[in-house]
Design a protein around this motif. Structure first.
Motif, mmCIF file in Angstrom:
data_model
loop_
_atom_site.group_PDB
_atom_site.id
_atom_site.type_symbol
_atom_site.label_atom_id
_atom_site.label_comp_id
_atom_site.label_asym_id
_atom_site.label_seq_id
_atom_site.Cartn_x
_atom_site.Cartn_y
_atom_site.Cartn_z
ATOM 1 N N LEU A 279 0.857 -1.176 0.000
ATOM 2 C CA LEU A 279 0.000 0.000 0.000
ATOM 3 C C LEU A 279 0.896 1.230 0.000
ATOM 4 O O LEU A 279 1.714 1.412 0.904
ATOM 5 C CB LEU A 279 -0.904 0.011 1.231
ATOM 6 C CG LEU A 279 -1.935 -1.119 1.343
ATOM 7 C CD1 LEU A 279 -2.632 -1.056 2.698
ATOM 8 C CD2 LEU A 279 -2.950 -1.050 0.215
ATOM 9 N N LEU A 280 0.748 2.080 -1.006
ATOM 10 C CA LEU A 280 1.609 3.248 -1.147
ATOM 11 C C LEU A 280 0.795 4.495 -0.840
ATOM 12 O O LEU A 280 -0.088 4.888 -1.608
ATOM 13 C CB LEU A 280 2.175 3.309 -2.565
ATOM 14 C CG LEU A 280 3.398 4.193 -2.773
ATOM 15 C CD1 LEU A 280 4.542 3.782 -1.862
ATOM 16 C CD2 LEU A 280 3.841 4.147 -4.231
ATOM 17 N N CYS A 281 1.087 5.119 0.297
ATOM 18 C CA CYS A 281 0.387 6.333 0.710
ATOM 19 C C CYS A 281 1.350 7.503 0.562
ATOM 20 O O CYS A 281 2.204 7.736 1.431
ATOM 21 C CB CYS A 281 -0.096 6.204 2.159
ATOM 22 S SG CYS A 281 -0.989 7.647 2.786
ATOM 23 N N HIS A 282 1.238 8.236 -0.519
ATOM 24 C CA HIS A 282 2.126 9.373 -0.744
ATOM 25 C C HIS A 282 1.553 10.258 -1.833
ATOM 26 O O HIS A 282 0.632 9.885 -2.569
ATOM 27 C CB HIS A 282 3.521 8.889 -1.152
ATOM 28 C CG HIS A 282 3.624 8.528 -2.609
ATOM 29 N ND1 HIS A 282 4.430 9.207 -3.480
ATOM 30 C CD2 HIS A 282 3.004 7.567 -3.347
ATOM 31 C CE1 HIS A 282 4.317 8.677 -4.689
ATOM 32 N NE2 HIS A 282 3.457 7.686 -4.628
ATOM 33 N N SER A 283 2.116 11.461 -1.919
ATOM 34 C CA SER A 283 1.811 12.380 -3.011
ATOM 35 C C SER A 283 3.068 12.586 -3.837
ATOM 36 O O SER A 283 4.183 12.289 -3.388
ATOM 37 C CB SER A 283 1.312 13.723 -2.460
ATOM 38 O OG SER A 283 0.063 13.584 -1.846
ATOM 39 N N ASP A 284 2.880 13.099 -5.031
ATOM 40 C CA ASP A 284 4.021 13.305 -5.928
ATOM 41 C C ASP A 284 5.030 14.255 -5.295
ATOM 42 O O ASP A 284 4.680 15.304 -4.754
ATOM 43 C CB ASP A 284 3.541 13.866 -7.262
ATOM 44 C CG ASP A 284 2.672 12.876 -8.016
ATOM 45 O OD1 ASP A 284 2.780 11.663 -7.735
ATOM 46 O OD2 ASP A 284 1.882 13.316 -8.872
#
Length: 831
Positions: A279-284
């Motif tokens: 699960l990848l929780c990030h913004s650019d």
């Protein structure tokens, strides 16, 4: 090596880029025990660590797993939680002695209930640490009693419950079978995801002990999706697929099929459908929030596809740049399914390194029904269980970021607003004992309120939402709290009700009150997305106590009733202004005047400070502006104090049929009369006042509405009749003119007196001019008598009181408008 350097360079560069901030400021905050935010608390002196919560199917009973006990609470009433029953489930003295002999603290050797699930319509299932020797038992739901076998022994809880009460675990019951994720050894080094209580042809399953399917995990949550017939587990672990200098923590979602019964030869009594993905929780352009803290499942809306099932998760970061921050990411079931249906990485058993598989698929890992597959296919899924792609959040962005709070627990529900649109409301529990209520809007999250639940941060907490009861239950080490999800009565006007942007609340024009929209029949005043007051409050209604600055009819703001402040000239005055909300901007205004920064100082707390002069006397208004709407918070009338006089008894305005006036002290409301309806009248009591006091004040005790914004304490207020009408004549200009004329007259009289004194001194000879000797010294009795008769006055009056001639300095007596000068000396008084 190239990949290691590249990844390290990327991490360093990302740490130099600050995370994007969102407005996570709560609009209103409630302190602990505030009467404006009702909480129900249950505590028990003998039962601590009440952290495992389970709600009955009908929602009327809350079961609580505590230390050495299981409690049953009646939660049918909105404002109470009553203990219905208690089951003692504590270890024996021998169990405690064995635990302490192993080097454990006696306080940790109690039985901490960590699994509490509804098994069927008649029984529940519970597991506890039981002095570092886990045990499980059945509970009769009807009689609320423990059930054991004829020998009195309880089931061993290994693999179902952790040994250590501080280790996290998750458990869920599906069709009478228990699915758990925990550690299965005393030292906590053997993580397992397993199924128990299987019957008939079904067998209990677990992960292969030698495969390393999970690496040092921390299990968070689990959920069952009926449409997929799968159980999903959420946890964080060490990401072995990344060749990084330090151990990199990653968040995972794993799945198993409920129909899995293990392989026939390969993977016997082992999962054949286990698969996991990141699960990848990030913004650019930002470092990811890579440590998952809690996850909650939100079912799809009625009529929507099962793929629209959403998983809301709280994430923190192991990177220092995001230290002390939390993020909320939402993942869609359809995206999770797509990742599990894609390609998988291959694990090299010799080097324990992952690589992308190039060869053709022999089987599809994670697919249900593999228990009947060939040994070759099972060996393939045995070595290919990590999905190659990552699961990205909905919209490829963070749903929310908290700049100064670490969230620990989350609950979510879907609420339908008055316009029929659905909004997601989140309940976030912080590690400092705060509960945030957040509504997710198109332009970002809006924190409706912040409620302090505990005086001190609690180490272990749990959060459970009951939609049927309209409340969230919070379990802590000290007790259980019940917090209503809606607090509509707190908002006193249509404007405040709309500005709250709470999908639960709307303005009822028939009752002139903010209420839950389910109880409003028509013309609901609500605008959750925009918070537009002028749009939502267009229906005719009584004027708001904190009315807008621009009224529909002209108002003489200089005579606006408010708090009367009497001051002395050259005295520092400080006017305080309440806070309507933490999102509003406060500012001060005077009618037909500008607040010059040379004369006025506006403090950070909203107060106004200035020096009392004739030009600074008069009315002052404190206003707030929020989302384009402006309203008066408080009004002051600053006047110069005069000699204290007896105050006449206040006559109620409703006795004369006067129109509505609203008196404001801070954020409180006093309704004197409105449209012919009587309101709450203030009770005025006069305090004793001394001549040397700087301010003359009265104490006014008000009877406030139950939904008053502020605390209902008595307020010290300045003197003045607060029941005056809006059209009362104002004498501000006349007062200023009289004050200026009085100052000029006094100045002229003083100048004339000094000029006369100077002329008398010049008329004498030099040795006698302004002599400091007594003129009567050495004179004959006849001369002394003549000197006494030449004295202008034997006595004079000062400030309206008589003084003897030998009492002090020379005086100037003003009589009949003529200035009578003296020689500057009183008789028999040396200077």
């Amino acid at each position: 090596m190239t990949r290691r350097v590249s990844l390290w360079t990327t991490m360093v560069l990302l740490q130099l880029v600050g995370p994007a901030d969102m407005n996570d400021t709560p609009r209103v905050s409630f302190t602990l025990g505030s009467p404006s935010r009702a909480l129900t608390r249950f505590t028990s002196a003998q039962d601590g660590n009440t952290t495992t919560l389970l709600l009955s199917d009908d929602g009327d009973t809350l079961f609580v797993g505590a230390r050495d006990a299981i409690l049953s609470l009646d939660v049918r009433q909105a404002s109470s939680m009553v203990l219905k029953g208690r089951l003692d489930w504590s270890p024996s003295e021998k169990d405690l002695d064995d635990c302490t002999m192993k080097g454990k603290r006696k306080t940790d050797c109690s039985n901490f209930v960590r699994v509490l699930q509804v098994l069927n319509s008649t029984h529940m299932y519970a597991c506890g640490t039981f002095a570092f020797s886990p045990r499980c038992t059945y509970i009769n739901s009807e009689t609320f009693s423990l059930m054991t076998d004829p020998s009195g022994k309880q089931e061993e809880g290994r693999g179902r419950c952790p040994y250590d009460p501080y280790q996290r675990n998750t458990a869920i019951v599906v069709d009478g079978e228990l699915y758990t994720a925990t550690v299965a050894d005393y030292h906590g080094n053997w993580p397992v995801i397993s199924r128990h209580l299987s019957e008939g042809s079904r067998v209990d399953l677990k992960l292969d002990d030698m495969l390393g399917w999970v690496e040092d995990p921390t299990f968070i949550s689990s959920t069952y999706v009926p449409s997929e017939e799968k159980v999903y587990f959420f946890f964080s672990e060490v990401g072995r697929e990344y060749d990084f200098i330090d151990k990199l923590t990653v968040s995972r979602v794993a799945q198993v099929c409920t129909s899995d019964i293990g392989g026939q030869r390969t993977l016997q009594k082992r999962w054949t459908t286990f698969a996991k993905a990141q699960l990848l929780c990030h913004s650019d352009g930002e470092l990811p929030y890579n440590v998952i803290e809690d996850v909650v499942t939100l079912p799809p809306a009625e009529g929507a596809s099962a793929d629209d099932t959403l998983f809301y998760g709280i994430f923190s970061s192991q990177w220092s740049v995001n230290s002390g921050r939390s993020a909320v990411c939402v993942f869609r079931l359809g995206d999770v399914k797509a990742v599990f249906a894609g390609n998988y990485k291959a694990l090299n058993r010799d080097t324990l390194r992952w690589s992308s598989r190039i060869q053709e698929k022999i089987a599809r890992p994670g697919e249900c029904g593999l228990h009947s597959a060939s040994d070759n296919a099972l060996r393939f899924v045995k070595e290919n269980f990590l999905a190659e792609e990552n699961v990205h959040p909905v919209g490829q962005r963070l749903a929310m970021v908290s700049a100064d709070q670490l969230y620990s627990n989350i609950a979510a529900q879907r609420v339908t607003a008055a316009d029929g649109r659905n909004y997601t409301v989140l309940y976030l529990l912080t590690d400092s004992g705060l509960l945030h209520k957040v509504v997710l809007l198109d332009d970002g999250p809006h924190v409706v309120e912040e409620v302090r639940l505990f005086p001190e941060p609690q180490p272990v907490k749990s959060l459970l939402l009951s939609i049927s009861k309209g409340a969230v239950f919070v379990g802590s080490a000290e007790g259980v709290l019940k917090v209503p999800v809606a607090n509509c009565s707190f908002y006193w006007s249509c404007a405040e009700c709309v500005l709250a942007r709470d999908p639960f609340c709307g303005w009822d024009p028939s009752l002139h009150a903010c209420a839950e929209i389910s109880s409003i029949r028509a013309n609901v005043g609500q605008d959750v997305e925009g918070g537009n007051v002028s749009k939502a409050c267009m229906a005719p209604m009584n004027p708001s106590p904190r009315s807008t600055f621009t009224q529909q009819r002209p108002v003489n703001v200089s005579c606006l009733p408010g708090e009367l402040v009497t001051v002395s000239l050259n005295e520092v005055v400080r006017l305080r202004c309440p806070e309507a909300s933490r999102l509003a901007r406060r500012h001060w205004k005077r009618p037909n005047s500008r607040l010059s920064p040379d004369l006025y100082l506006q403090q950070a707390d909203g107060s106004l400070q200035f020096l009392a002069t004739p030009s600074t006397l008069g009315p002052y208004l404190c206003l707030s502006e929020e989302n384009g709407y402006e309203q008066i918070l408080v009004a002051f009338q600053v006047k110069q104090k005069s000699n204290p006089t007896p105050m006449p008894a206040a006559t109620p305005s409703h006795a004369y049929g006067q129109p509505t006036t609203h008196v404001w002290v801070g954020p409180r409301r006093v309704d004197i009369k409105e449209n012919g309806k009587e309101g709450s009248m203030p009770t005025v009591t006069q305090e004793s006042t001394s001549e040397n006091s700087h301010k003359t004040s009265r104490k006014v005790n008000f009877t406030f509405r139950p939904n008053s914004w502020a605390e209902t304490d008595s307020v010290n207020r300045a003197g003045g009749d607060t029941n005056q009408r809006m059209d009362t004549p104002c004498y501000l200009k006349e007062l200023v003119v009289v004050s200026v004329l009085l100052v000029l007259c006094v100045s002229a009289l003083l100048t004339a007196a000094l000029y006369g004194l100077r002329q008398r001194c010049r008329s004498r000879t030099v040795p006698q001019s302004c002599s400091r000797r007594d003129p009567e010294r050495g004179a004959a009795p006849q001369e002394r008598e003549a000197l006494r008769s030449q004295s202008p006055h034997a006595t004079s009056k000062h400030n309206g009181q008589a003084h003897n001639g030998h009492a002090g300095k020379g005086t100037i007596s003003l009589g009949n408008g003529v200035v009578n000068g003296s020689n500057g000396h009183l008789p028999n008084t040396p200077i």
